[in-house]
Design a protein around this motif. Sequence first.
Motif, PDB file in Angstrom:
ATOM      1  N   ILE A   1       0.889  -1.146   0.116  1.00 46.54           N
ATOM      2  CA  ILE A   1       0.028  -0.048   0.181  1.00 46.54           C
ATOM      3  C   ILE A   1       0.723   1.198   0.152  1.00 46.54           C
ATOM      4  O   ILE A   1       0.497   2.058  -0.772  1.00 46.54           O
TER       5      ILE A   1
ATOM      6  N   ILE B   1       0.669   4.275  -2.871  1.00 46.38           N
ATOM      7  CA  ILE B   1       0.611   5.729  -2.506  1.00 46.38           C
ATOM      8  C   ILE B   1       1.707   6.582  -3.109  1.00 46.38           C
ATOM      9  O   ILE B   1       1.657   7.692  -3.462  1.00 46.38           O
TER      10      ILE B   1
ATOM     11  N   ARG C   1     -11.169   5.608  -1.962  1.00 47.33           N
ATOM     12  CA  ARG C   1     -11.491   4.674  -0.961  1.00 47.33           C
ATOM     13  C   ARG C   1     -11.014   3.352  -1.367  1.00 47.33           C
ATOM     14  O   ARG C   1     -11.247   2.811  -2.461  1.00 47.33           O
ATOM     15  N   LEU C   2     -10.533   2.561  -0.292  1.00 50.98           N
ATOM     16  CA  LEU C   2     -10.058   1.322  -0.259  1.00 50.98           C
ATOM     17  C   LEU C   2     -11.282   0.187  -0.616  1.00 50.98           C
ATOM     18  O   LEU C   2     -12.407   0.776   0.012  1.00 50.98           O
TER      19      LEU C   2
ATOM     20  N   LEU D   1      -3.900  -2.083   8.077  1.00 45.87           N
ATOM     21  CA  LEU D   1      -4.851  -0.829   8.021  1.00 45.87           C
ATOM     22  C   LEU D   1      -4.404  -0.029   9.307  1.00 45.87           C
ATOM     23  O   LEU D   1      -4.249   1.272   9.017  1.00 45.87           O
TER      24      LEU D   1
ATOM     25  N   LEU E   1      -0.964   1.856   9.099  1.00 43.71           N
ATOM     26  CA  LEU E   1      -1.040   2.785   8.052  1.00 43.71           C
ATOM     27  C   LEU E   1      -1.838   4.055   8.594  1.00 43.71           C
ATOM     28  O   LEU E   1      -1.447   5.121   8.259  1.00 43.71           O
ATOM     29  N   ASP E   2      -2.946   3.869   9.177  1.00 43.29           N
ATOM     30  CA  ASP E   2      -3.707   4.913   9.558  1.00 43.29           C
ATOM     31  C   ASP E   2      -2.953   5.461  10.782  1.00 43.29           C
ATOM     32  O   ASP E   2      -2.948   6.966  11.043  1.00 43.29           O
TER      33      ASP E   2
ATOM     34  N   LEU F   1      -3.460   6.492   5.777  1.00 37.12           N
ATOM     35  CA  LEU F   1      -4.867   5.998   5.505  1.00 37.12           C
ATOM     36  C   LEU F   1      -5.571   6.672   6.792  1.00 37.12           C
ATOM     37  O   LEU F   1      -5.488   7.079   8.066  1.00 37.12           O
ATOM     38  N   THR F   2      -7.021   6.916   6.505  1.00 39.10           N
ATOM     39  CA  THR F   2      -8.022   7.481   7.456  1.00 39.10           C
ATOM     40  C   THR F   2      -9.255   6.776   7.361  1.00 39.10           C
ATOM     41  O   THR F   2      -9.627   6.516   6.071  1.00 39.10           O
TER      42      THR F   2
ATOM     43  N   THR G   1     -12.460   3.083   4.714  1.00 36.52           N
ATOM     44  CA  THR G   1     -11.165   3.523   4.745  1.00 36.52           C
ATOM     45  C   THR G   1     -10.848   4.278   3.398  1.00 36.52           C
ATOM     46  O   THR G   1     -10.904   3.710   2.464  1.00 36.52           O
ATOM     47  N   TYR G   2      -9.947   5.388   3.587  1.00 34.16           N
ATOM     48  CA  TYR G   2      -9.676   6.110   2.468  1.00 34.16           C
ATOM     49  C   TYR G   2      -7.980   6.303   2.606  1.00 34.16           C
ATOM     50  O   TYR G   2      -7.559   6.578   3.496  1.00 34.16           O
ATOM     51  N   VAL G   3      -7.465   6.903   1.452  1.00 33.74           N
ATOM     52  CA  VAL G   3      -6.030   7.217   1.467  1.00 33.74           C
ATOM     53  C   VAL G   3      -6.030   8.493   1.816  1.00 33.74           C
ATOM     54  O   VAL G   3      -7.015   9.592   1.502  1.00 33.74           O
TER      55      VAL G   3
END
Length: 255
Positions: free
Chosen positions: A21, A25, A35-36, A57, A60-61, A66-67, A74-76
Amino acid sequence: MGEVFSRIEHSRTADEVVQQIEALILEGVLRGGDRLPGERELARQFDVSRPILRDALKALDTRGLLTARHGGGTYVADVIGQVFARPVAELFSTHRKAAADYLEYRREIEGVAAEFAARRATPDDLALLERIVQRMREVHSGGDAAAEAAIDVEFHQAIGECAHNIMLLHTLRSCYRLLSDGVLQNRALVYNLPDARAALLDQHLAIYNAVRAGDPAAARRAAMDHITYVEQAMAEAERTGNWQRVARLRLNQRS
């Protein structure tokens, strides 16, 4: 979103998911706001268990890449192209020399990006560029200045992606962000000039045609000529605007 994630081939750990991931990015495949897929589908594409995916995830958050939106997936995160901190970007809008230096910098870096794109663009890159150019023609016919400005940025971003250089990709996106955020209003000024919209379209087509033809020298020249035109047109638009402002003041004063 299509299937951009690959099956994890080895030990199937959270770290391997994280690395894949991260790379997507970094290369600009995943962009801010994308959006994932849902957890079940994402685990299927990676071919990992859902607990492993959740760990990846979460990592990464935690790092801000990610958020998670409550109830919305979950979104980039919006991290690409954030080379300039907000206080620095705001300084650009209040110091006149920054606009001139911005264009000087863009002329050189856009030239390099277009040259690399002509050397490195793949058939899929060219297919995406062709789609953007077609949209550019349609928007031009409609006369919507805001839509033209948006597709302008998208076109230049795509040229940067075709260059296949991560540093170029990120620095170019940071430049375009200044335009998108309204820090530098050069397009708004230039659009007011007679025949400017047609000239800008022709310049973009020249860049596209050189990249498609695989002509690095022509691509570099077309990109640099484009920024030179914008630079000169901005100066003319500002001068004309000042003439209009002074003339209006004279008229008001003597009425």
